[in-house]
Enzyme design. Structure first.
Site, PDB file in Angstrom:
ATOM      1  N   LYS A   1       0.816  -1.217   0.000  1.00 41.57           N
ATOM      2  CA  LYS A   1       0.000   0.000   0.000  1.00 41.57           C
ATOM      3  C   LYS A   1       0.851   1.268   0.000  1.00 41.57           C
ATOM      4  CE  LYS A   1      -4.187  -2.035   1.907  1.00 41.57           C
ATOM      5  NZ  LYS A   1      -3.807  -3.449   2.140  1.00 41.57           N
TER       6      LYS A   1
HETATM    7  C1  LIG Z   1      -4.580  -4.556   1.629  1.00 38.84           C
HETATM    8  C2  LIG Z   1      -3.844  -5.847   1.630  1.00 38.84           C
HETATM    9  C3  LIG Z   1      -4.228  -6.934   0.795  1.00 38.84           C
HETATM   10  C4  LIG Z   1      -5.455  -6.890  -0.080  1.00 38.84           C
HETATM   11  O1  LIG Z   1      -5.272  -6.082  -1.214  1.00 38.84           O
HETATM   12  P1  LIG Z   1      -6.522  -5.638  -2.107  1.00 38.84           P
HETATM   13  O2  LIG Z   1      -5.943  -4.715  -3.125  1.00 38.84           O
HETATM   14  O3  LIG Z   1      -7.477  -4.942  -1.185  1.00 38.84           O
HETATM   15  O4  LIG Z   1      -7.113  -6.870  -2.708  1.00 38.84           O
HETATM   16  C5  LIG Z   1      -3.445  -8.077   0.805  1.00 38.84           C
HETATM   17  N1  LIG Z   1      -2.360  -8.181   1.606  1.00 38.84           N
HETATM   18  C6  LIG Z   1      -1.970  -7.176   2.432  1.00 38.84           C
HETATM   19  C7  LIG Z   1      -0.794  -7.370   3.312  1.00 38.84           C
HETATM   20  C8  LIG Z   1      -2.693  -5.974   2.474  1.00 38.84           C
HETATM   21  O5  LIG Z   1      -2.306  -4.988   3.301  1.00 38.84           O
END
Ligand SMILES: *Cc1c(COP(=O)(O)O)cnc(C)c1O
Length: 430
Positions: free
Chosen positions: A107
């Site tokens: 993210k």
């Molecule tokens: C947010 C997150 C996900 C999920 O990703 P999406 O784009 O919402 O499908 C998977 N793994 C981790 C560690 C995350 O922080």
């Protein structure tokens, strides 16, 4: 570039308006009006291009002339301050490591890109700042806090449930200072989320220019395309079809991968790997989209009952279910299966994954049975240290603390405790 609402009941907007608003006025997600595939010569010469050059080519049509090319290049350079290694785990199976950024989860990419776009759009309006308001159950808040730190023209207020996030996550939210404020809510994640939703609808807060920073925002979603291109660049010389498996919660990551394919990136197949929150796997099995309340698992960043980006995926396929199923599979795994996979990957391959990556690995293995000549890539979306309570006992190891975590762990927590919406409002109006 114009963006329309997927609820089709709101005016079309520019990139800038879509980034600032987050969600359209009819509560629909924004989607680009045109998608133009990249010139084939770009893919022919991709191995000679830098990550920054690749990212610029991938995203420029979505930004249009709203950010000058030189400035957009700067934003990309500021976003991609870490590497995206493609690590061999087994024969024909690779991990695309997305966790080398400041908060050690993928993210970071979207948060850094979005924050700098918003900073650019706010550069001349010193007294009409934007306030980014987010509720977090863990990972999102840290990435947003770090991504927006020190960005001019943007204040960030993060709500988190007191005592319900890990120590590391709490430190990542509460120790940065400057334009980042943390509110510790006496309640659970849903209480934080409810307060945030209420604030967005509260007309008496209109002057605060509140905006959201979750993956519904196009400036968080679209830059997630970049690393699918980077993985292609790294594996291109092997000349094999590629299958990507994304551990999926809100389906933002996988939706960005499908967008990359729309731009011409040769990807043979996508797998959305989920935990027991299996709304999409069930949809593919029986054709019914039937969201359920989320269930708690050890891969908790994917505990999502109604994935918000799934509607964008359907739009990318013009709601053509046949075409969609040709490119896309989705499988669900229990915590027990996830733990077994974690152990297997460690004991057989010597690779330390974490629960989200392990779910991705399982979905990939299953799909590769149908693609014997393909190379498989699973996205490793977080560093194992972020899920040390699961990883350390499962593997019987102690993980060293990486520098990014060490630097916040000894800082002092600064947060404001709140109990009610009125207290949130009071804080925002200070
Ligand atoms: C947010 C997150 C996900 C999920 O990703 P999406 O784009 O919402 O499908 C998977 N793994 C981790 C560690 C995350 O922080």
């Amino acid at each position: 570039m114009k963006y329309y609402s997927l609820n089709h009941n709101a005016p079309k907007v520019s990139f800038q308006e879509a980034v600032i608003q987050g969600l359209a006025s009819d509560k629909g997600l924004y989607f680009p009006e045109n998608i133009t595939p990249l010139d084939p010569s770009f893919f022919d010469k991709i191995e000679s291009l830098s990550h920054e050059e690749i990212a610029f080519e991938a995203i420029k049509q979505f930004v249009g002339d709203e950010i000058p090319a030189e400035k957009l290049k700067e934003i990309i350079a500021d976003t991609l301050v870490f590497d995206f290694p493609v690590v061999k785990v087994e024969n024909g199976i690779y991990s695309l490591e997305l966790f080398h950024g400041p908060t050690m989860a993928f993210k970071d990419v979207g948060a850094r890109f979005m924050s700098r776009c918003l900073g650019y759009f706010n550069k001349d309006k010193k007294d009409a700042k934007n306030t980014v308001l987010v509720a977090t159950s863990g990972d999102t808040g840290g990435a947003v806090a770090s991504g927006f730190l020190g960005v001019d023209g943007v204040d960030v207020v993060i709500l988190y449930p007191s005592g319900k996030v890990s120590d590391i996550q709490e430190k990542q939210l509460t120790t940065l200072g400057q334009n980042i404020k943390a509110l510790e809510v006496d309640g659970v994640f849903d209480d934080c989320q409810d307060m945030v939703k209420k604030a967005f609808l509260d007309e008496t807060l209109a002057h605060k220019n509140l905006t959201s920073a979750n993956s519904i925002n196009i400036a968080r979603w679209l830059p997630q395309m970049f690393y699918f291109f980077f993985a292609y660049k790294a594996l291109k010389s092997q000349n094999k079809p590629l299958v990507f498996s994304c551990p999926s919660g809100n389906f933002g990551n996988i939706c960005a991968g499908i967008m990359a394919k729309k731009l011409g990136l040769p990807i043979e197949h996508f797998v959305a790997s989920t935990n027991v929150n299996d709304t999409v796997p069930r949809f593919l099995e029986n054709g019914k989209y039937d969201p359920k309340p989320s269930k708690a698992t050890i891969s908790n960043a994917m505990d999502v009952g109604n994935p918000s980006n799934f509607i964008r995926i359907q739009e990318l396929y013009n709601n053509d279910l046949k075409a969609f199923e040709k490119d896309f599979s989705s499988y669900s795994y229990t915590d027990e299966e996830t733990l077994d996979a974690l152990k297997k990957i460690y004991n057989t391959d010597g690779y330390i994954a974490e629960p989200h990556g392990a779910v991705g690995y399982l979905g990939l293995k299953k799909e590769l049975e149908k693609h014997p000549n393909a190379i498989g890539i699973f996205l490793e979306t977080a560093h194992p240290i972020k899920f040390l309570d699961v990883v350390e006992p499962a593997l019987g190891i102690t993980l060293p603390i990486p520098a990014q975590i060490e630097s916040v762990i000894n800082e002092e927590k600064v947060s404001v405790k709140i109990k009610s919406y009125e207290e949130l409002k009071g804080f925002l109006n200070l």
